[in-house]
Design a protein around this motif. Structure first.
Motif, mmCIF file in Angstrom:
data_model
loop_
_atom_site.group_PDB
_atom_site.id
_atom_site.type_symbol
_atom_site.label_atom_id
_atom_site.label_comp_id
_atom_site.label_asym_id
_atom_site.label_seq_id
_atom_site.Cartn_x
_atom_site.Cartn_y
_atom_site.Cartn_z
ATOM 1 N N ALA A 135 0.821 -1.216 0.000
ATOM 2 C CA ALA A 135 0.000 0.000 0.000
ATOM 3 C C ALA A 135 0.850 1.260 0.000
ATOM 4 O O ALA A 135 0.371 2.334 -0.404
ATOM 5 C CB ALA A 135 -0.930 0.001 1.214
ATOM 6 N N ARG A 136 2.110 1.163 0.427
ATOM 7 C CA ARG A 136 2.991 2.323 0.503
ATOM 8 C C ARG A 136 3.751 2.486 -0.809
ATOM 9 O O ARG A 136 4.498 1.604 -1.214
ATOM 10 C CB ARG A 136 3.968 2.164 1.671
ATOM 11 N N TRP A 137 3.571 3.641 -1.455
ATOM 12 C CA TRP A 137 4.176 3.817 -2.780
ATOM 13 C C TRP A 137 5.697 3.782 -2.722
ATOM 14 O O TRP A 137 6.350 3.322 -3.664
ATOM 15 C CB TRP A 137 3.671 5.090 -3.445
ATOM 16 N N ARG A 138 6.288 4.244 -1.617
ATOM 17 C CA ARG A 138 7.747 4.202 -1.524
ATOM 18 C C ARG A 138 8.263 2.770 -1.483
ATOM 19 O O ARG A 138 9.337 2.472 -2.019
ATOM 20 C CB ARG A 138 8.225 4.978 -0.299
ATOM 21 N N VAL A 139 7.528 1.907 -0.849
ATOM 22 C CA VAL A 139 7.938 0.496 -0.810
ATOM 23 C C VAL A 139 7.830 -0.115 -2.201
ATOM 24 O O VAL A 139 8.700 -0.876 -2.635
ATOM 25 C CB VAL A 139 7.096 -0.286 0.221
ATOM 26 N N ARG A 140 6.769 0.227 -2.919
ATOM 27 C CA ARG A 140 6.633 -0.266 -4.295
ATOM 28 C C ARG A 140 7.787 0.237 -5.162
ATOM 29 O O ARG A 140 8.331 -0.503 -5.989
ATOM 30 C CB ARG A 140 5.289 0.162 -4.890
ATOM 31 N N GLU A 141 8.151 1.489 -4.960
ATOM 32 C CA GLU A 141 9.261 2.045 -5.734
ATOM 33 C C GLU A 141 10.570 1.363 -5.377
ATOM 34 O O GLU A 141 11.448 1.174 -6.233
ATOM 35 C CB GLU A 141 9.371 3.548 -5.483
ATOM 36 N N ALA A 142 10.714 0.963 -4.120
ATOM 37 C CA ALA A 142 11.925 0.264 -3.693
ATOM 38 C C ALA A 142 12.109 -1.043 -4.455
ATOM 39 O O ALA A 142 13.243 -1.461 -4.713
ATOM 40 C CB ALA A 142 11.881 -0.003 -2.187
ATOM 41 N N VAL A 143 11.006 -1.697 -4.796
ATOM 42 C CA VAL A 143 11.097 -2.946 -5.559
ATOM 43 C C VAL A 143 11.737 -2.684 -6.919
ATOM 44 O O VAL A 143 12.656 -3.397 -7.341
ATOM 45 C CB VAL A 143 9.707 -3.581 -5.727
ATOM 46 N N ALA A 144 11.256 -1.661 -7.609
ATOM 47 C CA ALA A 144 11.812 -1.343 -8.927
ATOM 48 C C ALA A 144 13.281 -0.971 -8.822
ATOM 49 O O ALA A 144 14.118 -1.424 -9.627
ATOM 50 C CB ALA A 144 11.013 -0.210 -9.568
ATOM 51 N N ILE A 145 13.624 -0.151 -7.835
ATOM 52 C CA ILE A 145 15.025 0.252 -7.658
ATOM 53 C C ILE A 145 15.891 -0.955 -7.321
ATOM 54 O O ILE A 145 17.005 -1.114 -7.838
ATOM 55 C CB ILE A 145 15.131 1.314 -6.553
ATOM 56 N N GLY A 146 15.378 -1.824 -6.462
ATOM 57 C CA GLY A 146 16.129 -3.023 -6.109
ATOM 58 C C GLY A 146 16.363 -3.929 -7.296
ATOM 59 O O GLY A 146 17.472 -4.463 -7.483
ATOM 60 N N LEU A 147 15.348 -4.118 -8.117
ATOM 61 C CA LEU A 147 15.512 -4.950 -9.305
ATOM 62 C C LEU A 147 16.507 -4.336 -10.277
ATOM 63 O O LEU A 147 17.256 -5.060 -10.951
ATOM 64 C CB LEU A 147 14.158 -5.155 -9.988
ATOM 65 N N GLN A 148 16.526 -3.022 -10.369
ATOM 66 C CA GLN A 148 17.514 -2.375 -11.232
ATOM 67 C C GLN A 148 18.930 -2.649 -10.748
ATOM 68 O O GLN A 148 19.853 -2.777 -11.555
ATOM 69 C CB GLN A 148 17.247 -0.875 -11.285
#
Length: 228
Positions: free
Chosen positions: A87-100
């Motif tokens: 539900a937290r957009w920053r956590v969702r963004e962390a997934v993309a950054i982590g995968l990068q």
């Protein structure tokens, strides 16, 4: 960033969470991405798990970014997929950054993950796939650009297949917003096949696809190519 690295290496790991709290940049419009990057570089999975378990948004952000480099592991990848729907957009963004971060060291593994996630039925998982691969530094070969285009194509097709009443849901709108810029990154990486794939979108009459087209055409990286 070097200051953060020096500070963390001088501290015991048990003191890192308090340091993160002090330097997170939250509450505020922008979390401290530079510090999160250093944490991901220096930390290990035990630390990342502890940060995530705290429940604090910024600590969780750092922990999820850190996990990204191990996304080739089935269990880690499953956790990241779950976090991509947080539900937290920053956590969702962390997934993309982590995968990068995984893509920086093992691009083929990232490509396999994002192609798989692009076929997932959850719009936020699809959004994570597109956001992860549509990063210019990762799209330096035709093969990588082709993967990005295919991820965008699959996610856009999935969105267009949804019934009208489902389109108003927050997760679908988040996917649409992501595709509103991801296409331009993918196309610019390899304009030949990219423009051909993007042109196919312009022939559709779906209102959400039309919105995605307009948003991407407003990006300079794509507008320059279309004007040629």
């Amino acid at each position: 960033m070097s200051d953060y690295r020096s500070a963390l290496t001088s501290l015991e790991p048990a003191a890192w969470p308090a340091y993160l709290d002090e330097h997170s940049g939250l509450p505020g419009p922008r979390g401290n991405l530079e510090l999160a990057t250093v944490v991901a570089d220096l930390g290990d999975r035990v630390l990342f798990d502890a940060l995530i378990a705290s429940g604090d948004e910024y600590r969780t952000f750092c922990g999820v970014v850190g996990l990204g480099r191990d996304a080739g592991d089935d269990r880690v990848r499953a956790r990241l997929r779950e976090f991509s729907t947080d539900a937290r957009w920053r956590v969702r963004e962390a997934v993309a950054i982590g995968l990068q971060r995984l893509g920086n060291i093992d691009l083929p593994s990232l490509e396999r993950i994002v192609l798989d996630w692009a076929a997932d039925p959850h719009p936020l998982v699809q959004r994570a796939a597109a956001a992860a691969i549509c990063e210019p530094r990762l799209l330096r070969t035709p093969a990588a650009a082709s993967t990005a285009i295919e991820v965008c194509r699959r996610a856009t097709a999935a969105l267009a297949a949804l019934p009208a009443d489902r389109r108003r849901a927050a997760d679908v709108r988040t996917l649409r917003q992501g595709l509103g810029y991801c296409w331009s990154v993918a196309v610019a990486a390899d304009p030949g096949p990219g423009l051909a794939a993007f042109a196919a979108l312009q022939d559709q009459r779906d209102p959400d696809v039309a919105w995605i087209v307009r948003e991407n055409l407003g990006k300079k990286r794509l507008a320059r190519l279309v004007e040629r």
